[in-house]
Design a protein around this motif. Structure first.
Motif, PDB file in Angstrom:
ATOM      1  N   LEU A  22      -0.502  -3.564  -1.338  1.00 15.08           N
ATOM      2  CA  LEU A  22      -0.736  -2.195  -1.579  1.00 15.08           C
ATOM      3  C   LEU A  22       0.181  -1.647  -2.642  1.00 15.08           C
ATOM      4  O   LEU A  22       0.141  -0.678  -3.030  1.00 15.08           O
ATOM      5  CB  LEU A  22      -0.711  -1.312  -0.242  1.00 15.08           C
ATOM      6  CG  LEU A  22      -1.605  -1.458   0.788  1.00 15.08           C
ATOM      7  CD1 LEU A  22      -1.771  -0.705   2.032  1.00 15.08           C
ATOM      8  CD2 LEU A  22      -3.134  -1.397   0.080  1.00 15.08           C
ATOM      9  N   LEU A  23       1.073  -2.360  -3.009  1.00 19.98           N
ATOM     10  CA  LEU A  23       2.037  -1.768  -4.030  1.00 19.98           C
ATOM     11  C   LEU A  23       1.813  -2.271  -5.282  1.00 19.98           C
ATOM     12  O   LEU A  23       1.840  -3.331  -5.824  1.00 19.98           O
ATOM     13  CB  LEU A  23       3.306  -2.783  -3.736  1.00 19.98           C
ATOM     14  CG  LEU A  23       3.921  -2.389  -2.453  1.00 19.98           C
ATOM     15  CD1 LEU A  23       5.433  -3.479  -2.344  1.00 19.98           C
ATOM     16  CD2 LEU A  23       4.441  -1.023  -2.191  1.00 19.98           C
ATOM     17  N   LYS A  24       0.819  -1.318  -5.997  1.00 17.74           N
ATOM     18  CA  LYS A  24       0.571  -1.463  -7.320  1.00 17.74           C
ATOM     19  C   LYS A  24       1.789  -1.563  -8.460  1.00 17.74           C
ATOM     20  O   LYS A  24       1.848  -2.347  -9.368  1.00 17.74           O
ATOM     21  CB  LYS A  24      -0.442  -0.354  -7.829  1.00 17.74           C
ATOM     22  CG  LYS A  24      -1.726  -0.295  -6.808  1.00 17.74           C
ATOM     23  CD  LYS A  24      -2.495  -1.352  -7.176  1.00 17.74           C
ATOM     24  CE  LYS A  24      -3.922  -1.246  -6.462  1.00 17.74           C
ATOM     25  NZ  LYS A  24      -4.752  -2.586  -6.616  1.00 17.74           N
ATOM     26  N   ALA A  27       8.144  -1.970  -8.820  1.00 18.64           N
ATOM     27  CA  ALA A  27       9.648  -1.596  -9.275  1.00 18.64           C
ATOM     28  C   ALA A  27       9.678  -0.076  -8.612  1.00 18.64           C
ATOM     29  O   ALA A  27      10.756   0.228  -8.498  1.00 18.64           O
ATOM     30  CB  ALA A  27       9.306  -1.474 -10.868  1.00 18.64           C
ATOM     31  N   LEU A  28       8.457   0.888  -8.444  1.00 22.05           N
ATOM     32  CA  LEU A  28       8.670   1.966  -8.169  1.00 22.05           C
ATOM     33  C   LEU A  28       9.052   2.108  -6.673  1.00 22.05           C
ATOM     34  O   LEU A  28       9.753   2.657  -6.069  1.00 22.05           O
ATOM     35  CB  LEU A  28       7.401   2.589  -8.378  1.00 22.05           C
ATOM     36  CG  LEU A  28       7.001   3.274  -9.805  1.00 22.05           C
ATOM     37  CD1 LEU A  28       5.796   4.128  -9.715  1.00 22.05           C
ATOM     38  CD2 LEU A  28       8.123   4.186 -10.299  1.00 22.05           C
ATOM     39  N   ALA A  29       8.511   0.984  -5.856  1.00 23.53           N
ATOM     40  CA  ALA A  29       8.855   0.818  -4.661  1.00 23.53           C
ATOM     41  C   ALA A  29      10.268   0.571  -4.338  1.00 23.53           C
ATOM     42  O   ALA A  29      10.839   1.096  -3.413  1.00 23.53           O
ATOM     43  CB  ALA A  29       8.107  -0.363  -3.997  1.00 23.53           C
ATOM     44  N   VAL A  30      10.745  -0.482  -5.282  1.00 23.60           N
ATOM     45  CA  VAL A  30      12.216  -0.762  -5.114  1.00 23.60           C
ATOM     46  C   VAL A  30      13.085   0.385  -5.267  1.00 23.60           C
ATOM     47  O   VAL A  30      13.977   0.892  -4.631  1.00 23.60           O
ATOM     48  CB  VAL A  30      12.555  -1.765  -5.967  1.00 23.60           C
ATOM     49  CG1 VAL A  30      14.106  -2.081  -6.083  1.00 23.60           C
ATOM     50  CG2 VAL A  30      11.947  -3.034  -5.611  1.00 23.60           C
ATOM     51  N   ALA A  76       4.092   4.260  -5.963  1.00 23.00           N
ATOM     52  CA  ALA A  76       4.290   2.752  -6.121  1.00 23.00           C
ATOM     53  C   ALA A  76       2.923   2.082  -5.497  1.00 23.00           C
ATOM     54  O   ALA A  76       2.406   1.074  -5.642  1.00 23.00           O
ATOM     55  CB  ALA A  76       5.383   2.277  -5.032  1.00 23.00           C
ATOM     56  N   SER A  77       2.190   2.908  -4.905  1.00 18.61           N
ATOM     57  CA  SER A  77       0.991   2.578  -4.171  1.00 18.61           C
ATOM     58  C   SER A  77      -0.246   3.210  -4.726  1.00 18.61           C
ATOM     59  O   SER A  77      -1.353   3.358  -4.245  1.00 18.61           O
ATOM     60  CB  SER A  77       0.735   2.463  -2.692  1.00 18.61           C
ATOM     61  OG  SER A  77       1.040   3.709  -2.330  1.00 18.61           O
ATOM     62  N   TRP A  78       0.052   3.936  -5.884  1.00 14.65           N
ATOM     63  CA  TRP A  78      -1.041   4.901  -6.364  1.00 14.65           C
ATOM     64  C   TRP A  78      -2.324   4.124  -6.928  1.00 14.65           C
ATOM     65  O   TRP A  78      -2.147   3.140  -7.621  1.00 14.65           O
ATOM     66  CB  TRP A  78      -0.298   5.422  -7.538  1.00 14.65           C
ATOM     67  CG  TRP A  78      -1.354   6.809  -8.061  1.00 14.65           C
ATOM     68  CD1 TRP A  78      -2.214   6.593  -9.104  1.00 14.65           C
ATOM     69  CD2 TRP A  78      -1.513   8.047  -7.521  1.00 14.65           C
ATOM     70  NE1 TRP A  78      -2.980   7.886  -9.290  1.00 14.65           N
ATOM     71  CE2 TRP A  78      -2.340   8.813  -8.304  1.00 14.65           C
ATOM     72  CE3 TRP A  78      -0.836   8.755  -6.444  1.00 14.65           C
ATOM     73  CZ2 TRP A  78      -2.903   9.857  -7.765  1.00 14.65           C
ATOM     74  CZ3 TRP A  78      -0.986  10.183  -6.131  1.00 14.65           C
ATOM     75  CH2 TRP A  78      -1.974  10.758  -6.697  1.00 14.65           C
ATOM     76  N   GLY A  79      -3.348   4.469  -6.344  1.00 16.89           N
ATOM     77  CA  GLY A  79      -4.974   3.924  -6.978  1.00 16.89           C
ATOM     78  C   GLY A  79      -5.177   2.711  -5.830  1.00 16.89           C
ATOM     79  O   GLY A  79      -6.120   2.125  -6.067  1.00 16.89           O
ATOM     80  N   ALA A  80      -4.182   2.254  -4.753  1.00 18.35           N
ATOM     81  CA  ALA A  80      -4.585   1.441  -3.958  1.00 18.35           C
ATOM     82  C   ALA A  80      -5.396   2.267  -2.761  1.00 18.35           C
ATOM     83  O   ALA A  80      -4.977   3.384  -2.168  1.00 18.35           O
ATOM     84  CB  ALA A  80      -3.354   0.654  -3.274  1.00 18.35           C
TER      85      ALA A  80
END
Length: 364
Positions: A22-24, A27-30, A76-80
């Motif tokens: 789900l992490l599109k 880098a944003l997640a990190v 980070a998951s935008w769009g999922a």
């Protein structure tokens, strides 16, 4: 506090790693985890007794970094297409509020928590088109932010209960102190009287006995009487001129049968008596704790007072042999109280030399 912070970060890390598909934008997640780690780090460092009290500004920065981390987590998951259960911010931020409950007032915790919940709900509303869950929007928002609100309001209740318990204890202690003071007043008066009688028994009574045994007063007797009177007068004046700080040090050192400390207090302008009762209590507690340190060099103790910039300033210096960390840890609670009661406090400890600078307003 440390355990709560570790749990908050660990939960965010596990949730992030459990749904890599789900992490599109990894880098944003990190980056979101890094910002959460910064918020957790600030809380751990600033809640230390060496830096207490934890201020409202520190609280603001902790929440600011945590909200930035939550925003990047959503990005980070935008769009999922995902479920709301894949969000870690409500739980992790709620745990941070629990950790903050020991340091901030209840109204502040509840108010800030409500604002954070509104913001998280707003982020969720932006994601509605991509969420898998079909329930109504209101149900999704409530289900998402309820855990955080529960922990936030729980922490506010705990903070309020803790403060109320401390205030009840303080009232009982003050009542007991007043009752004990009235009981001890007579004993204190007798003690002072006994001190005066001891002085008389040492010099005055033998002199009178000698004069009575001879039956006459000579010129030598007159000179001796003048000398005795002057010594007693000087002793009483010196005792009256001693500040509360000198009495505390003398009582503590002599009570522990330590070597005499001369010229401990340098206070030419009589600024020590201007310290308030709360400040005196904190200074006294710190001195007693300092005297309990086995590595303390009694002869190095010095307290200098001065006045400038319309404020009174005091500098305490001492040499304490031993590990810097051990000494700081032992004295940290006392430093925390000193920071609360004094408007400005700076502490420096290096190479066994402790220097504590404080400033305070002149008591009216």
């Amino acid at each position: 506090t440390i355990v709560a912070v570790m749990v908050a970060f660990a939960y965010a890390l596990v949730i992030t790693l459990s749904v890599p598909e789900l992490l599109k934008y990894p880098a944003l997640a990190v980056l979101s985890l890094a910002l959460l780690a910064v918020a957790c780090g600030i809380l751990v460092v600033q809640s230390s007794a060496l830096r207490a009290p934890l201020s409202a500004l520190t609280h603001f920065f902790i929440i600011l970094f945590a909200m930035a981390a939550a925003t990047l987590s959503v990005g980070a998951s935008w769009g999922a297409e995902r479920y709301i259960a894949n969000d870690w911010p409500p739980i992790s931020l709620g745990i941070l509020f629990i950790a903050l409950s020991l340091y901030r007032p209840s109204r502040e915790l509840a108010g800030v928590g409500a604002l954070v919940a509104i913001y998280l709900g707003f982020l969720l509303v932006l994601e509605f088109p991509k969420l898998v869950s079909p329930p109504p929007a209101v149900a999704i928002v409530v289900a998402s932010i309820t855990p955080m609100l529960a922990m936030c309001f729980g922490s506010a209740v705990f903070s309020s209960t803790l403060v109320a318990a401390l205030e009840r204890w303080q009232r009982r202690a003050e009542h007991a102190t007043r009752r004990m003071t009235s009981q001890l007043r007579a004993g204190i008066a007798r003690s002072v009287q006994q001190d005066r009688v001891t002085i008389l028994n040492k010099d005055v009574l033998p002199f009178f006995a000698d004069v009575l045994s001879r039956g006459e007063v000579t010129h030598e007797d007159r000179a001796r009487a003048a000398t005795i009177a002057e010594s007693i007068r000087s002793l009483m004046v010196a005792d009256a001129d001693r500040s509360w700080l000198e009495q505390v040090v003398e009582h503590t050192i002599y009570g522990q049968k330590r070597e005499r400390v001369d010229n401990f207090v340098n206070d030419p302008h009589r600024l020590a008596p201007m310290i308030t009762t709360r400040q005196r209590t904190a200074v006294r507690a710190l001195l007693v704790a300092l005297f309990d340190e086995p590595g303390l060099d009694d002869g190095s103790l010095r307290f200098d007072f001065s006045r400038h910039d319309n404020k009174c300033h005091g500098v305490l210096t001492a040499t304490v042999a031993g590990s810097d960390h051990a000494i700081k840890t032992a004295l940290a609670p006392y430093f925390a109280v000193m920071r609360v009661v004094f408007c400005d406090l700076r502490i420096e400890f290096s190479q066994t030399r402790l220097e504590l600078r404080m400033s305070y307003e002149q008591q009216r």
